[in-house]
Design a protein around this motif. Structure first.
Motif, PDB file in Angstrom:
ATOM      1  N   LEU A   1      -1.930   1.149   4.085  1.00  0.00           N
ATOM      2  CA  LEU A   1      -1.716   1.007   2.641  1.00  0.00           C
ATOM      3  C   LEU A   1      -0.614   1.944   2.146  1.00  0.00           C
ATOM      4  O   LEU A   1       0.127   1.593   1.215  1.00  0.00           O
ATOM      5  CB  LEU A   1      -3.021   1.290   1.890  1.00  0.00           C
ATOM      6  CG  LEU A   1      -4.155   0.270   2.095  1.00  0.00           C
ATOM      7  CD1 LEU A   1      -5.417   0.720   1.391  1.00  0.00           C
ATOM      8  CD2 LEU A   1      -3.728  -1.118   1.611  1.00  0.00           C
TER       9      LEU A   1
ATOM     10  N   GLN B   1       2.935   0.289   3.582  1.00  0.00           N
ATOM     11  CA  GLN B   1       3.268  -1.131   3.475  1.00  0.00           C
ATOM     12  C   GLN B   1       4.373  -1.396   2.450  1.00  0.00           C
ATOM     13  O   GLN B   1       5.173  -2.323   2.621  1.00  0.00           O
ATOM     14  CB  GLN B   1       2.025  -1.950   3.136  1.00  0.00           C
ATOM     15  CG  GLN B   1       1.435  -1.683   1.757  1.00  0.00           C
ATOM     16  CD  GLN B   1       0.262  -2.631   1.472  1.00  0.00           C
ATOM     17  OE1 GLN B   1      -0.026  -3.550   2.233  1.00  0.00           O
ATOM     18  NE2 GLN B   1      -0.410  -2.405   0.349  1.00  0.00           N
TER      19      GLN B   1
ATOM     20  N   LYS C   1       0.958  -7.663   3.693  1.00  0.00           N
ATOM     21  CA  LYS C   1       0.736  -6.817   2.520  1.00  0.00           C
ATOM     22  C   LYS C   1      -0.722  -6.987   2.082  1.00  0.00           C
ATOM     23  O   LYS C   1      -1.250  -8.085   2.054  1.00  0.00           O
ATOM     24  CB  LYS C   1       1.680  -7.221   1.383  1.00  0.00           C
ATOM     25  CG  LYS C   1       3.161  -7.054   1.721  1.00  0.00           C
ATOM     26  CD  LYS C   1       3.537  -5.587   1.873  1.00  0.00           C
ATOM     27  CE  LYS C   1       5.042  -5.414   2.059  1.00  0.00           C
ATOM     28  NZ  LYS C   1       5.506  -5.876   3.386  1.00  0.00           N
ATOM     29  N   TYR C   2      -1.341  -5.865   1.749  1.00  0.00           N
ATOM     30  CA  TYR C   2      -2.762  -5.871   1.406  1.00  0.00           C
ATOM     31  C   TYR C   2      -2.965  -5.389  -0.029  1.00  0.00           C
ATOM     32  O   TYR C   2      -2.262  -4.491  -0.500  1.00  0.00           O
ATOM     33  CB  TYR C   2      -3.554  -4.975   2.370  1.00  0.00           C
ATOM     34  CG  TYR C   2      -3.388  -5.386   3.810  1.00  0.00           C
ATOM     35  CD1 TYR C   2      -4.095  -6.451   4.342  1.00  0.00           C
ATOM     36  CD2 TYR C   2      -2.495  -4.693   4.645  1.00  0.00           C
ATOM     37  CE1 TYR C   2      -3.927  -6.828   5.672  1.00  0.00           C
ATOM     38  CE2 TYR C   2      -2.337  -5.061   5.968  1.00  0.00           C
ATOM     39  CZ  TYR C   2      -3.039  -6.129   6.480  1.00  0.00           C
ATOM     40  OH  TYR C   2      -2.879  -6.510   7.788  1.00  0.00           O
ATOM     41  N   ASN C   3      -3.943  -5.990  -0.691  1.00  0.00           N
ATOM     42  CA  ASN C   3      -4.218  -5.674  -2.091  1.00  0.00           C
ATOM     43  C   ASN C   3      -5.392  -4.704  -2.221  1.00  0.00           C
ATOM     44  O   ASN C   3      -6.376  -4.982  -2.893  1.00  0.00           O
ATOM     45  CB  ASN C   3      -4.516  -6.961  -2.874  1.00  0.00           C
ATOM     46  CG  ASN C   3      -3.351  -7.921  -2.851  1.00  0.00           C
ATOM     47  OD1 ASN C   3      -2.195  -7.503  -3.019  1.00  0.00           O
ATOM     48  ND2 ASN C   3      -3.640  -9.195  -2.633  1.00  0.00           N
TER      49      ASN C   3
ATOM     50  N   ASP D   1      -9.452  -5.578   0.766  1.00  0.00           N
ATOM     51  CA  ASP D   1      -8.618  -6.642   1.326  1.00  0.00           C
ATOM     52  C   ASP D   1      -8.156  -6.278   2.730  1.00  0.00           C
ATOM     53  O   ASP D   1      -8.184  -7.104   3.647  1.00  0.00           O
ATOM     54  CB  ASP D   1      -7.414  -6.878   0.410  1.00  0.00           C
ATOM     55  CG  ASP D   1      -6.565  -8.053   0.880  1.00  0.00           C
ATOM     56  OD1 ASP D   1      -7.149  -9.097   1.233  1.00  0.00           O
ATOM     57  OD2 ASP D   1      -5.324  -7.907   0.913  1.00  0.00           O
ATOM     58  N   ALA D   2      -7.751  -5.017   2.931  1.00  0.00           N
ATOM     59  CA  ALA D   2      -7.292  -4.567   4.248  1.00  0.00           C
ATOM     60  C   ALA D   2      -8.429  -4.538   5.255  1.00  0.00           C
ATOM     61  O   ALA D   2      -8.260  -4.944   6.415  1.00  0.00           O
ATOM     62  CB  ALA D   2      -6.649  -3.181   4.137  1.00  0.00           C
TER      63      ALA D   2
ATOM     64  N   ARG E   1      -9.029  -8.222   6.209  1.00  0.00           N
ATOM     65  CA  ARG E   1      -7.949  -8.957   6.860  1.00  0.00           C
ATOM     66  C   ARG E   1      -7.438  -8.331   8.150  1.00  0.00           C
ATOM     67  O   ARG E   1      -7.050  -9.049   9.082  1.00  0.00           O
ATOM     68  CB  ARG E   1      -6.790  -9.116   5.873  1.00  0.00           C
ATOM     69  CG  ARG E   1      -7.068 -10.133   4.759  1.00  0.00           C
ATOM     70  CD  ARG E   1      -5.939 -10.143   3.754  1.00  0.00           C
ATOM     71  NE  ARG E   1      -4.646 -10.324   4.391  1.00  0.00           N
ATOM     72  CZ  ARG E   1      -3.473 -10.061   3.803  1.00  0.00           C
ATOM     73  NH1 ARG E   1      -3.467  -9.607   2.550  1.00  0.00           N
ATOM     74  NH2 ARG E   1      -2.339 -10.252   4.447  1.00  0.00           N
ATOM     75  N   VAL E   2      -7.426  -6.996   8.251  1.00  0.00           N
ATOM     76  CA  VAL E   2      -6.894  -6.351   9.471  1.00  0.00           C
ATOM     77  C   VAL E   2      -7.672  -6.779  10.718  1.00  0.00           C
ATOM     78  O   VAL E   2      -7.064  -7.189  11.713  1.00  0.00           O
ATOM     79  CB  VAL E   2      -6.859  -4.818   9.314  1.00  0.00           C
ATOM     80  CG1 VAL E   2      -6.588  -4.149  10.666  1.00  0.00           C
ATOM     81  CG2 VAL E   2      -5.778  -4.413   8.316  1.00  0.00           C
TER      82      VAL E   2
END
Length: 227
Positions: A60, A63, A71-73, A77-78, A81-82
């Motif tokens: 974060l 990025q 790109k993570y919100n 989210d990270a 999704r990661v």
């Protein structure tokens, strides 16, 4: 004769004192190794448990500075999704490098602290409280700076590997989702490529702010601890 008895007793006491000094040195060495092993092991366990959060934090942080890559919100989210894009194991990417530097760093901190205390700390009665206490702070800060200087390439490598979020898991789909192939395949690859492109100075990028922070931290940690 009385003189002979006195000499024998003196030799016995001298031998006993020599043995006690050896035992004290051995005891101190064993205690140091035990503290190192216990402290290092607990530190490695703690770092391994916290590694996913550390990696999410680094991703974060960097990025916005990278043109490519996902790109993570935010944290949630990270976290979702990661693992999906790069695999669950990617949450521990760079953790080996982080753990490898922990044992030698701990050993050097304590070893150098003793050396620097002999150099900087003077008797309180001779120099006064302020300079006596400042000696402990200086010894702690110098020990931290020396240890960081030796171990910094591994810290740099850990950060690079943790920030390298491209590519990797699940074949072409994973690579596409994650924004391309990763730049580094591991510790050796990261160090080799960095030195090849930037020289030795490359693996010490960011050293000055890091050493400034560690001097303040270790000065307080060791200085107040010994005080």
């Amino acid at each position: 004769p009385p003189e002979s008895k006195i000499l024998k007793e003196a030799n016995r006491l001298s031998h006993s004192t020599h043995i006690s000094k050896q035992e004290r040195v051995m005891t101190d060495a064993v205690r140091f190794l035990q503290d190192l092993a216990l402290g290092g092991t607990s530190g490695v366990i703690a770092k391994t448990i916290c590694a996913p959060l550390e990696r999410i934090k680094i991703i974060l942080q960097v990025q916005a500075a990278t043109a490519s890559g996902p790109k993570y919100n935010g944290i949630l989210d990270a976290v979702v999704r990661v693992p999906r894009e790069q695999g669950v194991a990617s949450l521990w990417r760079g953790n080996l490098s982080n753990c490898l530097r922990y044992f030698p760093t701990q050993a050097m901190n304590f070893a150098f602290k003793e050396k620097y205390q002999k150099l900087f700390v003077r008797p309180k009665e001779e120099v006064g409280f302020a300079l006596w206490f400042a000696g402990f702070l200086a010894a702690g800060g110098a020990a931290g700076a020396t240890a960081l200087t030796v171990s910094y390439p591994l810290e740099f490598t850990y950060t690079r590997l943790a920030a390298d979020s491209g590519g990797g898991h699940g074949g072409a789909h994973g690579a596409a989702a994650a924004g391309g192939q990763r730049q580094y395949t591991g510790i050796v690859d990261c160090i080799t490529k960095t030195i090849k492109s930037d020289g030795i100075r490359g693996i010490y990028r960011g050293y000055m702010p890091s050493v400034a922070g560690i001097i303040v931290y270790r000065a307080g940690y060791f200085g107040l601890y010994d005080f």
